[in-house]
Every structure is written in structure tokens, then in C-alpha cells.
Write a protein that holds these residues in place. Structure first.
Motif, short mmCIF file in Angstrom:
data_model
loop_
_atom_site.label_atom_id
_atom_site.label_comp_id
_atom_site.label_asym_id
_atom_site.label_seq_id
_atom_site.Cartn_x
_atom_site.Cartn_y
_atom_site.Cartn_z
N TYR A 89 0.78 -1.13 0.04
CA TYR A 89 0.00 0.14 0.11
C TYR A 89 0.93 1.16 -0.07
O TYR A 89 0.56 2.10 -0.54
N GLY A 90 1.93 1.14 0.55
CA GLY A 90 2.61 2.50 0.72
C GLY A 90 3.33 2.69 -0.62
O GLY A 90 3.40 3.88 -0.97
N GLN A 91 3.72 1.76 -1.45
CA GLN A 91 4.27 1.94 -2.97
C GLN A 91 3.01 2.62 -3.72
O GLN A 91 3.20 3.74 -4.55
N VAL A 92 1.73 2.00 -3.75
CA VAL A 92 0.76 2.64 -4.37
C VAL A 92 0.46 4.15 -4.20
O VAL A 92 0.25 5.15 -4.80
N PHE A 93 0.24 4.39 -2.66
CA PHE A 93 0.15 5.63 -2.06
C PHE A 93 1.41 6.56 -2.54
O PHE A 93 1.11 7.72 -3.03
N ASP A 94 2.97 6.20 -2.54
CA ASP A 94 3.79 7.09 -2.94
C ASP A 94 3.74 7.42 -4.46
O ASP A 94 4.04 8.54 -4.95
N GLN A 95 3.24 6.47 -5.22
CA GLN A 95 3.09 6.75 -6.59
C GLN A 95 1.92 7.89 -6.93
O GLN A 95 2.14 8.59 -7.74
N ILE A 96 0.85 7.52 -6.22
CA ILE A 96 -0.22 8.63 -6.52
C ILE A 96 0.33 9.86 -6.13
O ILE A 96 -0.05 10.84 -6.77
N VAL A 97 1.12 10.06 -4.97
CA VAL A 97 1.50 11.34 -4.58
C VAL A 97 2.49 11.97 -5.76
O VAL A 97 2.51 13.12 -5.97
N ALA A 98 3.25 11.13 -5.96
CA ALA A 98 4.20 11.47 -7.01
C ALA A 98 3.60 12.01 -8.37
O ALA A 98 4.01 12.88 -8.92
N VAL A 99 2.80 11.23 -8.88
CA VAL A 99 1.88 11.68 -10.16
C VAL A 99 1.09 12.84 -9.71
O VAL A 99 1.08 13.96 -10.94
N LYS A 100 0.53 13.13 -8.66
CA LYS A 100 0.02 14.46 -8.13
C LYS A 100 0.87 15.70 -8.36
O LYS A 100 0.43 16.61 -8.88
N ASP A 101 2.07 15.28 -7.99
CA ASP A 101 3.19 16.39 -7.90
C ASP A 101 3.37 16.56 -9.33
O ASP A 101 3.78 17.84 -9.90
N ALA A 102 3.50 15.79 -10.41
CA ALA A 102 3.85 15.73 -11.72
C ALA A 102 2.64 16.53 -12.33
O ALA A 102 3.05 17.11 -13.51
N CYS A 103 1.57 16.77 -11.90
CA CYS A 103 0.64 17.24 -12.49
C CYS A 103 0.78 18.94 -12.17
O CYS A 103 -0.06 19.84 -12.88
N ARG A 104 1.67 19.33 -11.23
CA ARG A 104 1.63 20.72 -11.17
C ARG A 104 2.53 21.29 -12.35
O ARG A 104 3.48 20.94 -13.08
N ARG A 105 2.05 22.57 -12.64
CA ARG A 105 2.47 23.31 -13.84
C ARG A 105 3.72 24.44 -13.29
O ARG A 105 3.82 24.43 -12.19
N GLU A 106 4.26 24.95 -14.16
CA GLU A 106 5.33 25.95 -13.87
C GLU A 106 4.54 27.11 -13.34
O GLU A 106 5.38 27.89 -12.37
N ASP A 107 3.51 27.57 -13.46
CA ASP A 107 3.08 28.67 -12.97
C ASP A 107 2.25 28.57 -11.41
O ASP A 107 1.61 29.22 -11.04
N GLY A 108 2.45 27.31 -10.92
CA GLY A 108 1.99 26.99 -9.75
C GLY A 108 0.64 26.39 -9.65
O GLY A 108 0.12 25.76 -8.56
N THR A 109 -0.21 26.59 -10.75
CA THR A 109 -1.51 25.73 -10.96
C THR A 109 -1.26 24.09 -11.33
O THR A 109 -0.12 23.85 -11.66
N SER A 110 -2.36 23.32 -10.99
CA SER A 110 -2.10 22.02 -11.11
C SER A 110 -3.26 21.49 -12.03
O SER A 110 -4.46 21.75 -11.94
N ALA A 111 -3.00 20.40 -12.86
CA ALA A 111 -3.91 19.57 -13.48
C ALA A 111 -4.74 19.00 -12.46
O ALA A 111 -3.95 18.32 -11.35
N SER A 112 -6.01 18.64 -12.66
CA SER A 112 -6.75 17.84 -11.68
C SER A 112 -6.47 16.05 -11.85
O SER A 112 -6.13 15.68 -12.99
N LEU A 113 -6.39 15.44 -10.76
CA LEU A 113 -5.92 14.05 -10.90
C LEU A 113 -7.03 13.06 -10.31
O LEU A 113 -7.79 13.34 -9.58
N LYS A 114 -7.38 12.19 -11.48
CA LYS A 114 -8.34 11.25 -11.40
C LYS A 114 -7.62 9.79 -10.92
O LYS A 114 -6.77 9.57 -11.92
N VAL A 115 -7.88 8.96 -10.20
CA VAL A 115 -7.16 7.89 -9.71
C VAL A 115 -7.99 6.69 -10.11
O VAL A 115 -9.04 6.49 -9.46
N ILE A 116 -7.39 6.28 -11.19
CA ILE A 116 -8.36 4.84 -11.50
C ILE A 116 -7.94 3.78 -10.99
O ILE A 116 -6.83 3.13 -10.95
#
Length: 337
Positions: free
Chosen positions: A182-209
Motif C-alpha cells: 500500500y505504501g508503494q501505491v500511495f507514494d506513486q499517486i502522490v508523485a503523479v499528483k506532484d507531476a501534475c503541477r505546472r510552472e505557474d503553480g497551478t495543477s491539473a486535476s488528478l483522477k485515480v483509476i
């Protein structure tokens, strides 16, 4: 955003407070396996009961238009071309060419390499669906299998966001989840959410399938729902549409209950997206009822509920035309008052 604290950091802090410790395998297992077990018979009976209610005649038009506004119009095929995406966008902008009053859909959902074509085709209509715009959603993280290294998944996500995607639909590592990592899955979701961040500080919305058709039990689906929420997902989504069974009403009800309980616990709102196999307006209305009766009608807006579909829109338009012309033979709707 609060000061220099990112939404990812805020989500992690909330998870730490709820979990009472670091989100490692041990802490997550203790929390997830401490959730009340799912009464399968009770869940399916509740869902069946919600599916039998009827909607007022005056609400039929509202229901059909609401469904349209909540659709992620999707093409996810290996044979997708820029031309097919442009055609999809045209239909997304004006679903019924004979009726300018017909609302537009919430988003178009495509593979990452098709994002620039969708953005270009949308033009000035590209924007927030809550404000009348149309979003571009991109599947990422080695969709649909999720079988890739984290570096590849993050690159996949960043590429789509940089190309103009407003929303990222990621897949969890079902193998890791089913193995109890579970920790691996949690960390991957967190990392992907962080990768959704744009240079201007906004973020794309993240849907977890979750790919609920591969999780085998209602208890696993409930745990995966909570894991996706704890890790900071903006939405939890049933399926890729590539695995059977895809979305079902009992599974969606279970996910809505997790969202409801999270809101009661933290005050935060998380969206739900059933995807795959929803083809008729009759079925879609049942989903609207499940939402309204479980989390409230306030969830019936694009930033909190979506349908992932490719063929649903056609049936909704047919029923809408029949209702408009007085030759209506659609479903018995359900009251949500």
C-alpha cells in the motif's frame, strides 16, 4: 494553495493526521484493514433500491442535460488520429448540431499524444467545465495496464500536462495493491499528483483509476478508494474501460460512500467518475440518483462527478430529441428531491 505549501503537501499532511503516522505499508494496512467490512448483500440491495425510484416529468429534461454536462467524451484507441480527435471535439462542443441549446460535455478524454490536437480544436472553448468550458483529460501512467517504471509514469504525466491537459487520469498499480504494498501505491499517486503541477503553480486535476474489475472484492475496492483519497486524488475513478466488469452501480455506490465519509471526516470534497459500460440514459439517471442520495445534489457538477463514456451521449441525445418533439419513449426517471 496556502503560501508556499503545495496541494500535494497539504494532502500528505491530511493523510498523516487521519492515519496517525507515516503512510508506510504498516500504517496503511492498519488503517485500511481497520475499515468496516462491506456487507455485499446490503450494498447491492441499497443500489437496487435507488435504481427503482422515479423522476418527476418536469425533471426529465434537467436529468438529460445534466448527464451531458457531466460526460467525459472519450476516444482511447490505438487507431486514434488527429482527425478523429477533432471530430470528437466538434461533438463535445455542440453535441446536437440541430439544437444550439444543447449543453456541451465536461471534457474530452484522449491519450497524451492527442492532447495538443484536442487543445487546438477546442480553441476558445478550452476551459473550466464549471464555467461552461470544456476540459482536456489525458490518460497517463502507462494506461491501461500501469506496467511501467515510476520514471516513465511521471514523464508520461508531465508530457500531457505540458501539452495542455487540464486533467490526468492515472491508473494505480493493481499488482502492488493486491500484494499489500500500500505504501508503494500511495507514494506513486502522490508523485503523479506532484507531476501534475505546472510552472505557474497551478495543477491539473488528478483522477485515480482503481480498475475495480481487477480488485476482486468489495472490501478491496473500498480500501483502494480510501487509498486514492488519502494520497490526494481529486477524483476516484472506477475503470479504464478496457477491463470487464467496468463501472457498476454497487461499486459506484461504495466509492460514493467513501467520498461521503471522507467529507464528513475532513470537510474535503473528492469527485467520483464511473467509466466503462454506461451506454443508456436510463442507466445514467440511476447514477445521478446514487450521487444525489449518497453525497448530495451538490456533487452533480463537473468538478465532483463525471461519466467516462464514448457511446452514452448518443442515447442521451436521442432521448432528449424525443422529449423535445413530444415523441418521448425514454426511461422512467428517478426523483432526487
Amino acid at each position: 494553495m496556502t503560501g508556499t505549501v503545495t496541494t500535494t503537501e497539504l494532502a500528505r499532511r491530511t493523510a498523516l493526521e487521519v492515519l496517525g503516522g507515516a503512510p508506510d505499508d504498516l500504517t496503511l494496512r492498519r488503517f485500511l484493514h481497520g475499515l468496516p467490512g462491506v456487507d455485499a448483500v446490503g450494498l447491492e440491495q441499497r443500489s437496487a433500491g435507488l435504481g427503482t425510484r422515479s423522476i418527476k416529468t418536469t425533471s426529465k429534461a434537467w436529468a438529460l442535460d445534466t448527464i451531458i454536462r457531466l460526460i467525459d467524451l472519450t476516444t482511447l484507441e490505438g487507431a486514434d488520429t488527429p482527425g478523429k480527435v477533432r471530430s470528437l471535439v466538434s461533438k463535445a462542443k455542440l453535441p446536437d448540431a440541430s439544437d444550439p441549446s444543447c449543453p456541451s460535455v465536461a471534457a474530452v478524454c484522449v491519450y497524451g499524444d492527442m492532447v495538443p490536437h484536442a487543445v487546438e480544436a477546442l480553441g476558445s472553448r478550452h476551459g473550466d467545465p464549471d464555467d461552461g468550458g470544456i476540459s482536456v483529460a489525458a490518460v497517463a501512467t502507462a494506461f491501461p495496464s500501469g506496467r511501467a517504471s515510476l520514471a516513465v509514469k511521471l514523464a508520461d504525466t508531465r508530457d500531457a500536462v505540458q501539452a495542455g491537459a487540464d486533467e490526468i487520469d492515472m491508473v494505480i498499480d493493481r499488482g502492488a495493491f493486491l500484494a499489500g504494498r500500500y505504501g508503494q501505491v500511495f507514494d506513486q499517486i502522490v508523485a503523479v499528483k506532484d507531476a501534475c503541477r505546472r510552472e505557474d503553480g497551478t495543477s491539473a486535476s488528478l483522477k485515480v483509476i482503481l480498475e475495480t474489475g481487477e480488485l476482486n472484492t468489495y472490501d478491496n475496492i473500498k480500501r483502494a478508494s480510501w487509498l486514492g483519497i488519502l494520497a490526494g486524488g481529486d477524483f476516484i475513478k472506477t475503470s479504464t474501460g478496457k477491463v470487464s466488469p467496468a463501472a457498476t452501480l454497487p461499486v459506484t455506490l461504495l466509492m460514493l460512500e467513501a467520498v461521503r465519509d471522507w467529507h464528513r471526516l475532513t470537510g474535503a470534497k473528492v469527485g467520483v467518475k464511473p467509466a466503462g459500460g454506461i451506454r443508456s440514459s436510463k442507466d445514467a439517471v440511476k447514477y445521478l440518483v446514487h450521487v444525489a442520495e449518497t453525497v448530495g445534489e451538490e456533487w452533480l457538477q463537473p468538478h465532483l462527478f463525471r461519466f467516462g463514456a464514448s457511446s452514452l451521449l448518443n442515447d442521451v441525445l436521442l432521448q432528449r430529441q424525443k422529449l423535445t418533439t413530444g415523441h418521448y419513449s425514454g426511461p422512467d426517471y428517478v426523483t432526487i428531491d
